[in-house]
Design a protein around this motif. Structure first.
Motif, PDB file in Angstrom:
ATOM      1  N   ILE A 160       0.843  -1.205   0.000  1.00 30.96           N
ATOM      2  CA  ILE A 160       0.000   0.000   0.000  1.00 30.96           C
ATOM      3  C   ILE A 160       0.873   1.248   0.000  1.00 30.96           C
ATOM      4  O   ILE A 160       0.650   2.192  -0.771  1.00 30.96           O
ATOM      5  CB  ILE A 160      -0.940  -0.010   1.229  1.00 30.96           C
ATOM      6  N   GLN A 161       1.889   1.263   0.867  1.00 28.97           N
ATOM      7  CA  GLN A 161       2.787   2.417   0.948  1.00 28.97           C
ATOM      8  C   GLN A 161       3.473   2.680  -0.383  1.00 28.97           C
ATOM      9  O   GLN A 161       3.717   3.837  -0.753  1.00 28.97           O
ATOM     10  CB  GLN A 161       3.829   2.189   2.041  1.00 28.97           C
ATOM     11  N   GLU A 162       3.784   1.616  -1.119  1.00 31.52           N
ATOM     12  CA  GLU A 162       4.512   1.759  -2.376  1.00 31.52           C
ATOM     13  C   GLU A 162       3.571   1.870  -3.582  1.00 31.52           C
ATOM     14  O   GLU A 162       4.014   1.815  -4.729  1.00 31.52           O
ATOM     15  CB  GLU A 162       5.481   0.594  -2.541  1.00 31.52           C
ATOM     16  N   GLY A 163       2.268   2.007  -3.303  1.00 31.76           N
ATOM     17  CA  GLY A 163       1.310   2.289  -4.361  1.00 31.76           C
ATOM     18  C   GLY A 163       0.901   1.109  -5.208  1.00 31.76           C
ATOM     19  O   GLY A 163       0.326   1.291  -6.288  1.00 31.76           O
ATOM     20  N   ARG A 164       1.145  -0.116  -4.739  1.00 30.58           N
ATOM     21  CA  ARG A 164       0.807  -1.292  -5.543  1.00 30.58           C
ATOM     22  C   ARG A 164      -0.467  -1.995  -5.078  1.00 30.58           C
ATOM     23  O   ARG A 164      -0.900  -2.964  -5.696  1.00 30.58           O
ATOM     24  CB  ARG A 164       1.987  -2.274  -5.540  1.00 30.58           C
ATOM     25  N   PHE A 165      -1.027  -1.532  -3.976  1.00 30.91           N
ATOM     26  CA  PHE A 165      -2.254  -2.174  -3.487  1.00 30.91           C
ATOM     27  C   PHE A 165      -3.155  -1.109  -2.878  1.00 30.91           C
ATOM     28  O   PHE A 165      -2.693  -0.207  -2.168  1.00 30.91           O
ATOM     29  CB  PHE A 165      -1.937  -3.260  -2.456  1.00 30.91           C
ATOM     30  N   ARG A 166      -4.454  -1.236  -3.144  1.00 23.85           N
ATOM     31  CA  ARG A 166      -5.421  -0.243  -2.662  1.00 23.85           C
ATOM     32  C   ARG A 166      -5.673  -0.427  -1.174  1.00 23.85           C
ATOM     33  O   ARG A 166      -5.978  -1.531  -0.714  1.00 23.85           O
ATOM     34  CB  ARG A 166      -6.741  -0.374  -3.423  1.00 23.85           C
TER      35      ARG A 166
END
Length: 653
Positions: free
Chosen positions: A491-497
């Motif tokens: 999530i932090q790295e923008g790959r999971f909502r």
């Protein structure tokens, strides 16, 4: 409920060698230190802690925050303090202190020898400090909370070297319904270690839990039945009795650890098991006897011949010491279902199974986490087969195995002509196929972002619209997801909502890696029995030992594959699996590991672990001509960790 003392005691040389392996390679060899201690050290290492030097970042409550925590846990503190004073009397002049901590590891209250408490304050062993494992590494308070069991952490068994002067015995405190409330601990100078301290702490915890039970199920305010259990009538009314709370409909809703042990139950059985399943007497009989006379006595015999004395208390008859009863081991008390069949004795897995049972019939999504090969799909199938949807479909989708261009159609279905190559009749999609049953989304962390939004809508609306249009179709399914990825980091790295994560994460269960499990022998034998049910097989002693100590990067899947090959290579008359039955690559790794361990055991280890770590890094860099990426691979650590170490050594540039 189980207790553990990390051996009697772990040999200091083995602890030094284990630290050396951890700091130089980021891993621990199996069998060097006890498995429970090894798991705790690895958790501490994964949390970013370093055994040497000071550890920054551990939270400490302000005066106002501590006061607020004491107020929030007022009942626990109120019942614990008199018991702590009693415990302090038993340990007076032993250079020690008594500590109470909450579920977050914050120390709520402490008292003891003033001189020792002064030493303890230097490592922040004082009220307001947080001693959870993630901040302080392996320690009795934090590890008892993490493992939910009584234990001792002695001297250099502490992950942080600066805590090595301590010897600590701690036991978790539970509410009557099984909720973890906190930990009671006795900490002292390691030179004063005594093996009986843990038993003393456990007895003190039992006293606190009894008071909490009596308050929760006070007959003046609670209409159910209270049972006090003991194997001897003289034990009723003492701290050694078991306590059981039974709702008017016969459901067990509260207990003490002693009662659970007497009845062969677990915390997870509360709210699921009825009194008729563990006692010969029915709820109706017990209530009838309470109404009739407190002097009625009855003895019930069973084949087992073990007698359990029972004292009843209800809102109607407060003191009814009248019944002699009997534990009745009904198979319903321990269900023999698919979940029970995958329980081969490991405490961590058993805990996950018990927690899963509590939600198997509830609309709560499960998120299974663990390394590849630990058996996440096996666990999900067992959960489905043990629940109310067992006669409906179990649909498994591997989100990492499907091409991104096909996964949307595979999951949600499509209408005729929705895209080039689509079947003329269309397809319902895996979500609709799971209607009424269970949808298992494996490797959910690999699902493309574009489809995560679509899945979120399906989960929110409980309906799916096929590709190519058409009316939304209502769906009803239990959802189980699995991943080996750390989703908060994704999530932090923008790959999971983030919104999808909270929708999936109703209950997270972490399945242990094979190298962390304590039931290896049972698991190995169980696989052999399943592979060759009509042919008794065993494994040669030396090979079994090597298999037990192997790290198993592929986990249970790798073990099952190796055993399948070994069984195929057996001659008709053979009944013992030995080295020549193994795949060549596995046999080579096992022999190489044995040679490496023998070499390591012959090396005299430096006493300064920081120096040892720096020497290992220097040798690795030299062997690969200064290539940082290759050195990190050799050492088994990340490049960021290597760069941090190089800065410590003054070698960063």
């Amino acid at each position: 409920m189980p207790s553990s003392v990390y051996s009697e005691r772990t040999v200091p040389a083995a602890l030094r060698r284990a630290r050396w392996h951890l700091m130089s390679a980021g891993a621990l060899p199996p069998d060097l230190i006890p498995a429970e201690l090894q798991r705790s050290w690895l958790r501490s290492w994964d949390a970013g802690l370093q055994p040497c030097g000071r550890t920054p970042g551990a939270p400490h409550a302000s005066g106002a925050q501590l006061a607020r925590a004491l107020e929030q846990q007022r009942e626990l503190v109120a019942y614990a303090r008199p018991v702590m004073e009693f415990l302090l009397e038993q340990t007076r002049e032993t250079d020690s202190m008594v500590v109470l901590a909450g579920t977050d590891g914050m120390l709520l209250h402490a008292s003891g020898d003033p001189q020792f408490m002064g030493r303890a304050e230097r490592v922040a062993l004082r009220p307001g400090a947080t001693w959870s494992e993630q901040y302080r590494g392996t320690n009795a308070i934090g590890t008892a909370l993490t493992d939910d069991r009584a234990l001792v952490v002695h001297a250099q068994e502490h992950f942080l070297e600066r805590n090595g002067f301590l010897t600590c015995a701690a036991a978790p405190i539970h509410a009557a319904d099984g909720r973890l409330l906190g930990v009671l601990d006795v900490s002292g100078d390691h030179r004063g270690y005594h093996r009986h301290t843990l038993a003393l702490v456990r007895s003190a915890v039992r006293m606190i839990e009894h008071r909490l039970f009596d308050t929760r199920h006070d007959p003046r305010h609670w209409s159910g039945l209270r049972l006090r259990l003991h194997a001897q009538p003289e034990g009723l009314g003492t701290v050694t009795e078991g306590l059981l709370a039974v709702r008017e409909d016969g459901l067990l809703v509260g207990a003490s650890v002693t009662a659970l042990q007497l009845l062969g139950l677990q915390w997870g059985d509360l709210g699921a098991v009825r009194i008729e399943q563990v006692l010969v007497e029915s709820m109706h009989q017990l209530l009838e006897w309470c109404q009739r006379s407190p002097a009625v006595a009855r003895l019930v015999h069973t084949v087992a011949g073990h007698t359990l004395w029972v004292k009843t208390e209800t809102g109607r008859v407060l003191q009814g010491s009248f019944s002699i009863s009997q534990v009745h081991k009904d198979t319903a008390a321990v269900p023999e279902d698919a979940l029970a069949r995958i329980d081969t004795g490991d405490a961590t897995l058993r805990s996950a199974i018990a927690r899963a049972r509590k939600v198997v019939d509830k609309p709560i999504p499960l998120l299974l986490q663990g390394e590849s090969g630990v058996g996440k799909e096996v666990f999900a199938r067992a959960l489905h087969q043990s629940g109310p949807r067992q006669h409906k479909p179990f649909v498994a989708v591997n989100c990492a195995a499907l091409p991104e261009s096909l996964i949307e159609a595979e999951l949600f279905g499509y209408q005729s002509g929705a895209f080039t190559g689509a079947r003329r009749e269309g397809a319902p999609g895996r979500v609709r196929e799971a209607d009424g049953g269970t949808l298992f989304l494996d490797e959910i962390g690999d699902m493309p972002l574009s489809l995560q939004a679509r899945l979120l809508r399906v989960l929110q609306d409980r309906e799916v619209t096929p590709l190519g249009g058409g009316k939304p179709i209502a769906v009803d399914f239990a959802l189980v997801c699995a991943t080996h990825r750390h989703l908060p980091r994704e999530i932090q790295e923008g790959r999971f909502r983030e919104d999808l994560y909270y929708r999936l994460n109703g209950l997270t269960l972490c399945l242990p890696a094979l190298r962390e499990r304590t039931d290896f022998d049972h698991l190995l034998d169980s696989h052999l029995q399943n592979l060759m049910p009509h042919r008794p097989l065993t494994v040669a002693t030396e090979l079994r030992q090597r298999l037990r100590s192997y790290p198993w990067p592929g986990n249970v899947r790798q073990l099952a594959s190796a055993l399948r090959t070994a069984c195929a290579l057996l001659d008709a008359q053979e009944s013992v699996i030995d080295w020549h039955h193994l795949p060549d690559d596995l046999a080579l790794e096992l022999r190489s590991q044995s040679t490496a361990e023998q070499s390591a055991s012959q090396v005299e280890l430096p006493s300064d672990l920081r120096t040892l770590s720096h020497q290992s890094i220097a040798r690795a860099l030299q062997s690969c001509a200064g290539n940082h990426s290759e050195a990190a691979r050799i050492l088994g650590i990340g490049r960021s960790t290597l760069y941090r170490k190089l800065r410590e050594m003054g070698m960063a540039h």
